[in-house]
Design a protein around this motif. Structure first.
Motif, mmCIF file in Angstrom:
data_model
loop_
_atom_site.group_PDB
_atom_site.id
_atom_site.type_symbol
_atom_site.label_atom_id
_atom_site.label_comp_id
_atom_site.label_asym_id
_atom_site.label_seq_id
_atom_site.Cartn_x
_atom_site.Cartn_y
_atom_site.Cartn_z
ATOM 1 N N ILE A 1 5.026 24.047 14.607
ATOM 2 C CA ILE A 1 5.298 22.648 14.244
ATOM 3 C C ILE A 1 6.735 22.535 13.751
ATOM 4 N N GLY A 2 7.011 23.153 12.615
ATOM 5 C CA GLY A 2 8.391 23.256 12.118
ATOM 6 C C GLY A 2 9.144 21.943 12.146
ATOM 7 N N GLY A 3 10.446 22.041 12.160
ATOM 8 C CA GLY A 3 11.290 20.863 12.293
ATOM 9 C C GLY A 3 10.997 19.818 11.243
ATOM 10 N N VAL A 4 11.121 18.545 11.632
ATOM 11 C CA VAL A 4 10.943 17.452 10.674
ATOM 12 C C VAL A 4 9.476 17.069 10.497
ATOM 13 N N ALA B 1 1.024 15.374 8.741
ATOM 14 C CA ALA B 1 1.339 14.025 9.242
ATOM 15 C C ALA B 1 0.590 13.795 10.548
ATOM 16 N N PRO B 2 0.364 12.522 10.901
ATOM 17 C CA PRO B 2 -0.333 12.266 12.171
ATOM 18 C C PRO B 2 0.438 12.878 13.338
ATOM 19 N N VAL B 3 -0.281 13.460 14.269
ATOM 20 C CA VAL B 3 0.389 13.957 15.476
ATOM 21 C C VAL B 3 0.759 12.744 16.328
ATOM 22 N N VAL B 4 1.983 12.749 16.830
ATOM 23 C CA VAL B 4 2.459 11.682 17.714
ATOM 24 C C VAL B 4 3.027 12.317 18.975
#
Lengths: 347, 278, 224
Positions: B112-115, B120-123
């Motif tokens: 996942i990493g990054g921002v 949080a909801p997956v988009v």
């Protein structure tokens, strides 16, 4: 050019048919053949207008327009989330010439929350491009249309709920200039649109203002403005001209509810292209611009000073923000306007 | 306006986008309607839904009781799915089933990493991917009718030091939702942190748009002979709804209308439902 | 003879390049809308998912088994009072325009929206009523699988409590690999558009159905 003058049309129509037959040897109706050249349209932010493009004949004109949802100043201390065509309100001005084929690329960046679209009143076809351009965030739609009919036209977003998309700033003008009868040269061309803004807060409230459905439905705007915000075209950003120069304004009314009683205090329009059509009226002081309509006015600056552009439904100017300025510099001519000559007691 | 005050307004806006929509609308704990629902879901009682777009002869649609996820599916949960089903990883998913932006908020196929926050909801998931996830967890995507029916419930206010708990409904609820829709996207908060409604379902509004099973069934003309283009243009969008003043619902239908099943969008996620067989 | 064959290939190739659709860009911000206003994504293969269906003879047909033939496809339901019979006739007209060898090398696949009423027996009735032939496969399957097909083809539809469906009227020409070569919306339009697209797929080497001498010869008669 068909609609400008009937006798001319009677002469030109067969000529067009013959030309297009020779040029491409297939049915193309009344539309003149394209030259085969392609150009990218130069788009301008208000109050500027792109220069006329001199070309040999109808071209393919590629328009790239990006929708942007941005927070911008509404008035002193207040901001509003504008939905825009190109980051500005009104949206970028598009100028093409009669007969051009417009290839329209409408991009909706992934940062947008909403799907958007564009209905150009210059399009002859159902929806004016709205369905063809309906675009989810992170996508681009491409569609084409022929600029069949000269005139000055409003464009706007037509995604549901349409009134909110327009109230939030999604409108602009596209000018289809006549090929055979172009507008005469002037010293300045400017772009202005009137619109209303409906906020849950009162006029002058500070902070981020939110859209009010109730006020919109009641047609009771909080703000009536030129070019998207209070004071957009005042002081350092006022329109500029010199005495003796001619000015042409492309003026649109985005509404969403109120027609404009368009007037420049201390000016008389030499020419008004009524509702953007072929009737040219002369010596007009105030002209009405319907919602979703536009007009072209031309006038000569005869005396220096500041001219207030207003909606002459005057509460809108005095209390709701509908004022823009033209600042004219140059020598005084007391035979044109003397300023105050005496001030006396009167009993 | 001074530069400073403009900057301040922007800061306020960013804060508003980051934090839950209304500080007072944080969920009351625990939800009272969980009943016999599986973990992470709540019971939605059956009833009748009046479709937003009016069709001759159809006043309401019967909704059978169902279970609905309390919150949207998160990045972490979706990563579990992708790990178990690597054909749904970023580099392996075929173009017909997801656009190139698929899971682009992640660092790589299985990181996942990054921002993006794990919770949080997956988009940036396509309908195909959301559908496959739902099948994998033995659930399904909600129908538009189910989603809208669940969303009709009033929102709950949690008690705060200054006010007692209560509910928001009608105009106030509509304005609150519309205000969120009117704002540009901000960073995503953890799923399940805003706008709990009376069923105990959270962030149906205030976080992301959500896929529905039949998102592509928004067809305005009921005559199959007509050109059945889904349409949100001036005429078609504003005629024949039960409440033309319900702009928030217009927006949800417009958003669904703008999608194709392979699309991936920065602010579009999903949640699942399951049959209530009792 | 040889010269005329090459000439024919040249003509066909020219025709193909003229009728070729604009490439649909596929990157972060480019999915294109066609001029009719229906934006769709024609990248990738519709056979990237597999679902079980059954045809009008009761024979199981896996979705991916349809791969390998140029196909004309449409979604329909047999109780449809108006549009679907016209869609069927439109496809029949296109089929009739094809030379025999071309006809024999393609498949025609109609997928029913109606999981409840369209059984194999019911589809066989439809097959007979419309005087169809064995290259037509009328498929029915579970409603979730039907929705998957609709989403792969980007067909909008809605089921009403009456059991009827509102749907977009679409006819597709799909190449052997499952790429949608033509997506046409509307009823009663020119059948040549369909037949020409089929021929273009059959007789050009950029299709996965490589041209054979027989096909090229057949294309010659088609071009006449």
């Amino acid at each position: 050019m068909m609609s400008r003058s009937k006798p001319l049309a009677a002469f030109l129509l067969p000529l067009f048919c013959i030309t297009s037959f020779i040029a491409c040897g297939k049915k193309s109706g009344e539309l003149p053949a394209l030259t085969g050249a392609t150009r990218e349209a130069v788009l301008t932010e208000p109050p500027m207008v792109p220069a006329r493009v001199n070309e040999d004949g109808p071209q393919k004109v590629v328009v790239h327009l990006e929708v942007r949802e941005v927070v911008k100043p509404l008035t002193n201390g207040a901001t509003y989330t504008y939905w825009t065509f190109g980051g500005c309100v009104p949206g970028k001005f598009i100028r093409v010439t009669e007969g051009d084929e417009v290839e329209f690329h409408l991009s909706n960046p992934s940062s947008s929350k909403m799907p958007h679209s564009i209905d150009l009143h210059a399009v002859s076809g159902p929806g004016g491009g709205a369905e063809a351009s309906f675009t989810a965030p992170g996508h681009t739609s491409v569609f084409s249309f022929r600029a069949t009919t000269p005139g000055i036209y409003v464009y706007h977003c037509a995604a549901a709920p349409v009134p909110m998309h327009i109230a939030n700033g999604m409108y602009g003008l596209i000018f289809v200039e006549s090929r055979s009868n172009p507008l005469p040269p002037v010293d300045h061309e400017y772009y202005i649109m009137q619109s209303e803004i409906y906020t849950t807060g009162h006029y002058g409230d500070t902070g981020l203002q939110e859209f009010s459905f109730d006020k919109g439905l009641a047609e009771q705007p909080t703000y009536v403005v030129f070019n998207g915000s209070v004071g957009s075209t005042l002081g350092p950003t006022a329109l500029k001209a010199k005495v003796g120069e001619t000015v042409r304004l492309f003026v649109g009314d985005a509404g969403p509810n109120l027609a404009s009683n368009f007037h420049i205090i201390g000016q008389i329009f030499d020419n008004v292209y009524e509702e953007g059509g072929t009737n040219v009226n002369h010596d007009v002081s105030t002209t009405e611009i319907p919602v979703g309509g536009a007009t072209i006015v031309e006038f000569k600056i005869r005396a220096p000073g500041t001219y207030h552009i207003v909606d002459h439904a005057i509460f809108r100017a005095f209390n709701q923000g509908a004022v823009a300025d033209i600042v004219a510099t140059g020598p005084e001519d007391s035979t044109v306007y003397s300023h105050q000559q005496r001030y006396e007691n009167y009993q | 306006m001074s530069h400073a005050s403009f900057a301040r307004s922007v800061a306020v806006l960013l804060a508003a986008a980051w934090f839950p929509l209304y500080a007072g609308a944080q969920p009351a704990h625990p939800p009272v309607h969980t009943g016999r629902a599986p973990a992470g879901m709540v019971s939605i009682p059956g009833g009748y839904y009046r479709p937003f777009y009016i069709t001759k002869g159809i006043d309401s649609v019967k909704i059978e009781p169902f279970f609905m996820d309390v919150r949207a599916v998160t990045n972490k949960e979706f990563l579990n799915f992708v790990t178990a089903n690597p054909q749904w990883s970023r580099s392996r998913v075929p173009a017909s089933l997801a656009e190139r932006g698929y899971l682009r908020q992640w660092k790589s196929d299985f990181v996942i990493g990054g921002v993006a926050l794990e919770n949080a909801p997956v988009v940036n998931v396509s309908w195909f991917a959301a559908h496959a996830y739902a099948a994998w967890v033995h659930k399904r995507l909600p129908t538009i009718a189910e989603w809208e029916y669940a969303a009709l419930a009033p929102l709950r206010w949690a008690a705060t030091p200054s006010r007692r708990s209560g509910t928001i409904d009608g105009e106030a609820k509509r304005e609150l939702i519309l205000a969120w829709y009117a704002r540009p996207n901000g960073p995503l908060a953890p799923a399940g942190t805003v706008n709990e409604n009376a069923y105990g379902v959270r962030d149906l509004f205030g976080e992301v748009w959500e896929w529905t099973q039949d998102f592509n069934s928004v067809i305005i003309p009921a005559d199959p002979r007509g050109e059945a283009n889904p349409s949100s243009t001036c005429g078609a969008g504003a005629i024949g709804t039960i409440d033309p003043g319900d702009y928030a619902t217009f927006m949800r239908f417009a958003m669904r209308n703008s999608l194709l099943a392979a699309y991936t969008v920065d602010n579009l996620g999903f949640r699942c439902v399951a049959e209530d067989r009792n | 003879m040889k010269t005329s064959t090459y000439l024919l290939i040249a003509i066909v190739c020219f025709a193909v390049s003229c009728s070729k659709q604009k490439p649909v860009g596929k990157n972060d911000t480019a999915v294109t809308a066609d001029t009719s206003g229906t934006s769709y994504n024609n990248h990738g293969s519709i056979y990237d998912m597999d679902m079980p269906f059954t045809d009008q003879n009761g024979k199981p047909v896996g979705w991916t088994s349809l791969k390998g033939k140029v196909r004309i496809m449409a979604m329909f339901f047999s109780h449809c009072p108006a549009a679907c019979p016209i869609i069927t006739e439109d496809i029949k007209k296109a089929e009739a325009l094809l030379p025999e060898a071309a006809r024999d090398s393609i498949g025609i696949t109609m997928i029913s929206f109606d999981s409840k009423r369209d059984t194999s027996a019911r589809l066989m009735e439809f097959y007979r009523a419309h005087n169809l032939n064995p290259r037509w496969e009328l498929l029915h399957g579970a409603s979730d699988d039907v929705r998957m097909i609709a989403n792969l083809l980007n067909v909008d539809y809605k089921e009403w409590p009456s059991g009827d469906f509102t749907h977009q009227n679409l006819i597709f020409v799909v190449d052997c690999s499952g790429r949608i070569a033509l997506r046409r919306e509307g009823l009663g339009k020119d059948p040549h558009e369909l037949s020409e697209k089929v021929l273009a797929l059959l007789y050009t080497s950029n299709s996965c159905c490589a041209p054979t001498p027989a096909r090229v010869a057949d294309g010659l008669s088609a071009a006449r």
